[in-house]
Design an enzyme around this catalytic site. Sequence first.
Site, short mmCIF file in Angstrom:
data_model
loop_
_atom_site.label_atom_id
_atom_site.label_comp_id
_atom_site.label_asym_id
_atom_site.label_seq_id
_atom_site.Cartn_x
_atom_site.Cartn_y
_atom_site.Cartn_z
N GLY A 1 -3.75 22.16 -0.31
CA GLY A 1 -2.97 22.75 0.76
C GLY A 1 -3.56 22.40 2.12
N GLY B 1 -6.76 20.04 2.48
CA GLY B 1 -6.81 18.61 2.22
C GLY B 1 -6.67 18.23 0.77
CB SER C 1 -2.26 19.01 -3.12
OG SER C 1 -1.91 19.65 -1.92
N GLY D 1 3.36 17.28 0.74
CA GLY D 1 2.78 16.68 -0.46
C GLY D 1 3.36 15.32 -0.77
CG ASP D 2 7.42 15.05 -1.34
OD1 ASP D 2 6.88 15.32 -2.44
OD2 ASP D 2 8.42 15.64 -0.92
#
Length: 308
Positions: free
Chosen positions: A218, A221, A216, A247-248
């Site tokens: 942030g 992408g 990730s 993120g989930d």
Amino acid sequence: MILTVTLNTALDVTYRVPSLTPHASHRVSEVRERPGGKGLNVARVLSALGHESVVTGFAGGPTGAVLRDLLAPLAPRDALVPVAGTTRRTIAVVDDASGDTTQLNEPGPLVTAGEWATFLTSYDSLLPGADAVALCGSLPPGIHVGAYAELIRRARGAGVPVLLDTSGEPLRRGIAARPDLVKPNTDELAQLTGAREPLRATRDARRRGAHTVVASLGPDGLLAATADGVWQATPPAPVKGNPTGAGDSAVAGLLSGLVEQLPWPDLLARAVALSAATVLAPAAGEFDAAAYEELLPHIAVTELADAA
């Protein structure tokens, strides 16, 4: 069915304030409570995407009772294991003036050896019906740091693909057990590999045992190192809002794409669009469906040279 494991579930509480000022008293304009913890957020997004999901992990005490009551009318099936301790709360304070969020996370209940053994029995019974497993989040007190590695080995022994989303020593131990996919952020990658450059760190993490590493970045992408190539997926522009759960949602996109056997560019585009649409939603475990549909065709996916 997709199984999500959240060993450290939480009751997510979101406060909205007009402007957050240190050392000052605030009038809260809105309060939301949701069943939380990374895997529960993943399961709720999977359900919204049309996938059957089951959540397991631990829940206990008055907070755990509230969490399960809130989970009951939702689509994910509750297979949480009771514990004597009290489930933690996570507090998100959203500053309406800036759009920023301040997060406060409690540590979670102490889990006994007997409660862990009960969980393992339940986990083993759920694996035969699972198309994939996601192991998500921090470990509560009392759970050994090799717990995720143990769960990965059990899933692989049952022939079930497994995704790991954690950090620190549990990530280091877990990745050595050869999960199918891990999804760290850049800080977690740097802690694991010692490399700050994302592409180098992602490849290094893959050499440590994971079949695929999706990092990730942030607002920039996702970066994916797979057996088939290396890709970066980027949203058209940064979005402002509450990043809790973004993120989930990316994990839900990755899992659903794996189960549907999507090609990597399409799978990564889905994960990035879901993540960005979650920032625009009022609480973790939700995404702005209209924003998701609008963003999806505009996610740029670039294949990178796969030289080490």
